[in-house]
Design a protein around this motif. Structure first.
Motif, PDB file in Angstrom:
ATOM      1  N   PRO A 263      -3.074   7.546   2.790  1.00 27.82           N
ATOM      2  CA  PRO A 263      -1.998   6.895   3.535  1.00 27.82           C
ATOM      3  C   PRO A 263      -1.415   5.742   2.735  1.00 27.82           C
ATOM      4  N   GLY A 264      -0.130   5.492   2.921  1.00 31.97           N
ATOM      5  CA  GLY A 264       0.472   4.315   2.320  1.00 31.97           C
ATOM      6  C   GLY A 264       0.249   3.105   3.208  1.00 31.97           C
ATOM      7  N   ALA A 265       0.669   1.954   2.732  1.00 32.54           N
ATOM      8  CA  ALA A 265       0.603   0.718   3.517  1.00 32.54           C
ATOM      9  C   ALA A 265       1.698  -0.213   3.013  1.00 32.54           C
ATOM     10  N   ARG A 266       2.446  -0.779   3.959  1.00 30.45           N
ATOM     11  CA  ARG A 266       3.509  -1.718   3.583  1.00 30.45           C
ATOM     12  C   ARG A 266       3.143  -3.152   3.929  1.00 30.45           C
ATOM     13  N   SER A 267       1.890  -3.354   4.345  1.00 30.77           N
ATOM     14  CA  SER A 267       1.406  -4.700   4.643  1.00 30.77           C
ATOM     15  C   SER A 267      -0.111  -4.697   4.541  1.00 30.77           C
ATOM     16  N   VAL A 268      -0.670  -5.889   4.385  1.00 27.65           N
ATOM     17  CA  VAL A 268      -2.133  -6.020   4.356  1.00 27.65           C
ATOM     18  C   VAL A 268      -2.725  -5.570   5.684  1.00 27.65           C
ATOM     19  N   SER A 269      -2.026  -5.849   6.782  1.00 31.94           N
ATOM     20  CA  SER A 269      -2.549  -5.449   8.095  1.00 31.94           C
ATOM     21  C   SER A 269      -2.651  -3.928   8.203  1.00 31.94           C
ATOM     22  N   GLN A 270      -1.746  -3.206   7.568  1.00 32.57           N
ATOM     23  CA  GLN A 270      -1.833  -1.748   7.590  1.00 32.57           C
ATOM     24  C   GLN A 270      -3.018  -1.252   6.763  1.00 32.57           C
ATOM     25  N   VAL A 271      -3.339  -1.940   5.678  1.00 32.55           N
ATOM     26  CA  VAL A 271      -4.550  -1.592   4.918  1.00 32.55           C
ATOM     27  C   VAL A 271      -5.770  -1.743   5.818  1.00 32.55           C
TER      28      VAL A 271
ATOM     29  N   GLU B 299       7.033  -8.146  -4.849  1.00 34.27           N
ATOM     30  CA  GLU B 299       5.880  -7.866  -5.706  1.00 34.27           C
ATOM     31  C   GLU B 299       4.628  -8.597  -5.234  1.00 34.27           C
ATOM     32  N   GLU B 300       4.799  -9.783  -4.664  1.00 33.42           N
ATOM     33  CA  GLU B 300       3.630 -10.514  -4.169  1.00 33.42           C
ATOM     34  C   GLU B 300       2.953  -9.744  -3.034  1.00 33.42           C
ATOM     35  N   GLU B 301       3.765  -9.189  -2.141  1.00 29.92           N
ATOM     36  CA  GLU B 301       3.209  -8.419  -1.033  1.00 29.92           C
ATOM     37  C   GLU B 301       2.557  -7.134  -1.539  1.00 29.92           C
ATOM     38  N   SER B 302       3.195  -6.482  -2.514  1.00 30.03           N
ATOM     39  CA  SER B 302       2.615  -5.283  -3.110  1.00 30.03           C
ATOM     40  C   SER B 302       1.250  -5.581  -3.718  1.00 30.03           C
ATOM     41  N   LEU B 303       1.177  -6.690  -4.450  1.00 28.92           N
ATOM     42  CA  LEU B 303      -0.086  -7.059  -5.081  1.00 28.92           C
ATOM     43  C   LEU B 303      -1.150  -7.353  -4.030  1.00 28.92           C
ATOM     44  N   ASP B 304      -0.777  -8.042  -2.957  1.00 31.99           N
ATOM     45  CA  ASP B 304      -1.731  -8.342  -1.881  1.00 31.99           C
ATOM     46  C   ASP B 304      -2.278  -7.063  -1.260  1.00 31.99           C
ATOM     47  N   ILE B 305      -1.407  -6.080  -1.057  1.00 35.70           N
ATOM     48  CA  ILE B 305      -1.830  -4.799  -0.477  1.00 35.70           C
ATOM     49  C   ILE B 305      -2.867  -4.129  -1.379  1.00 35.70           C
ATOM     50  N   LEU B 306      -2.560  -4.057  -2.661  1.00 36.80           N
ATOM     51  CA  LEU B 306      -3.456  -3.390  -3.612  1.00 36.80           C
ATOM     52  C   LEU B 306      -4.782  -4.138  -3.766  1.00 36.80           C
TER      53      LEU B 306
END
Length: 329
Positions: A286-294, A42-49
């Motif tokens: 597009p989706g993103a599974r990391s901040v770098s992908q955003v 959830e922490e990674e999900s929140l960072d992405i958003l």
């Protein structure tokens, strides 16, 4: 609760790049089979958003079935957490349900519509759903006998701004347009599957709809990595369960577009650029599974448009989708 109601979302966008959040629902295992993209905390999900929102992405696409509501909850948390000033448009979906025996089904009844809207608003922490879509009804759905008045009532009540359909295929999307249901269609569009141009772009009802382009990176097959490596997906990744002929076709034809990898940004960035520059598409998710992908998606959105010579080369390399993706005659 955040008050955000008005009309057509395409008039509110400052850029066409959005964010899909299917992946933020985690593996979403149903009867031993993954319906999601694998584990993500959830922490990674929140960072992405939060990164997306604070970077100026305005359009967030989710659904009540992504992680059985988890994706919507994360979107709601990010909206409360992020430091952003732009107008944010949230699109969610309803209709996919989990049955008592653990299997899945679909319910587009008025009763389920009303319950779903209330539940989604609670999870999102909003007073209004900007875009509400029916989630993948069958392409042969009986539009003639489906009543749109409950959706119009939700609009009049200020609970929903726009409504429409996230279609299984472009052929289902055409039938939505034929019926004149709603004002939003979400449909697959990418360099491998360009059927929107052929089937929807000249439809007499076309101007009445905002089109959301989904799967712009071909479910991850339009990746520079797979130009030289064989993809292997985990047991908690839905792509493990795709039919071999679909996976093989996607991989083989993505590799035919390797010339895009020679451009600044590489294959993925220029595949995304292709979808973003299509005037028929209001927003691309597009989706993103990391901040770098955003950040990679944002960088792709700032690349120069792909020239007509390269568009022609794309069409020559991958003229059409496989026959088994087309309706039988």
């Amino acid at each position: 609760m955040t008050k955000t109601c008005s009309h057509r979302f395409s008039n509110r966008l400052h850029q066409k790049l959005g964010l899909g959040t299917w992946q933020l629902g985690g593996p979403n295992v149903v009867q031993g089979k993954a319906m999601g993209w694998g584990e993500i905390n959830e922490e990674e999900s929140l960072d992405i958003l939060v990164t997306a929102l604070e970077s100026g992405i305005q359009f967030i696409d989710t659904a009540d079935s992504y992680g059985k509501g988890l994706s919507e909850k994360m979107v709601g948390k990010a909206l409360r957490t992020a430091n952003f000033t732009q107008d944010v448009i949230v699109c969610t979906k309803f209709g996919n349900v989990y049955l008592p025996d653990g299997s899945t089904g679909q319910d587009f009844s008025v009763e389920h519509l009303m319950a779903s809207v209330k539940a989604s608003l609670d999870r999102l922490g909003r007073d209004c759903i900007d875009v509400l879509l029916m989630h993948s009804p069958p392409d042969n759905f009986d539009w003639e006998n489906y009543d749109s008045h409950p959706f119009e009532d939700l609009v009049r009540q200020g609970l929903v701004r726009q409504y429409g359909v996230s279609s299984k295929s472009v052929y289902g999307a055409k039938r939505v347009m034929d019926a004149g249901f709603g004002s939003v269609i979400e449909v697959i569009y990418n360099v491998l599957d360009r059927r929107v141009d052929e089937i929807l772009s000249h439809h007499p009802q076309r101007e009445a709809y905002d089109i959301i382009g989904r799967v712009p990176l071909g479910s991850g097959f339009l990746s520079d990595r797979w130009l030289t490596e064989e993809p292997h997906f985990g047991e908690d990744d839905y792509r493990t369960y795709l039919a071999d002929r679909d996976k093989n076709w996607m991989l083989e034809n993505a590799r035919k577009l390797a010339f895009l990898a020679d451009l600044p940004g590489g294959l993925s960035a220029n595949a995304l650029r292709f979808s973003l520059q299509n005037p028929q598409i209001a927003v691309v998710i597009p989706g993103a599974r990391s901040v770098s992908q955003v950040h990679a998606n944002l960088s792709a959105s700032n690349l120069p448009a792909i020239g007509q010579d390269l568009v022609d080369r794309i069409v020559q390399a991958v003229p059409s989708v496989p026959d088994w993706w087309k309706p039988s005659k």
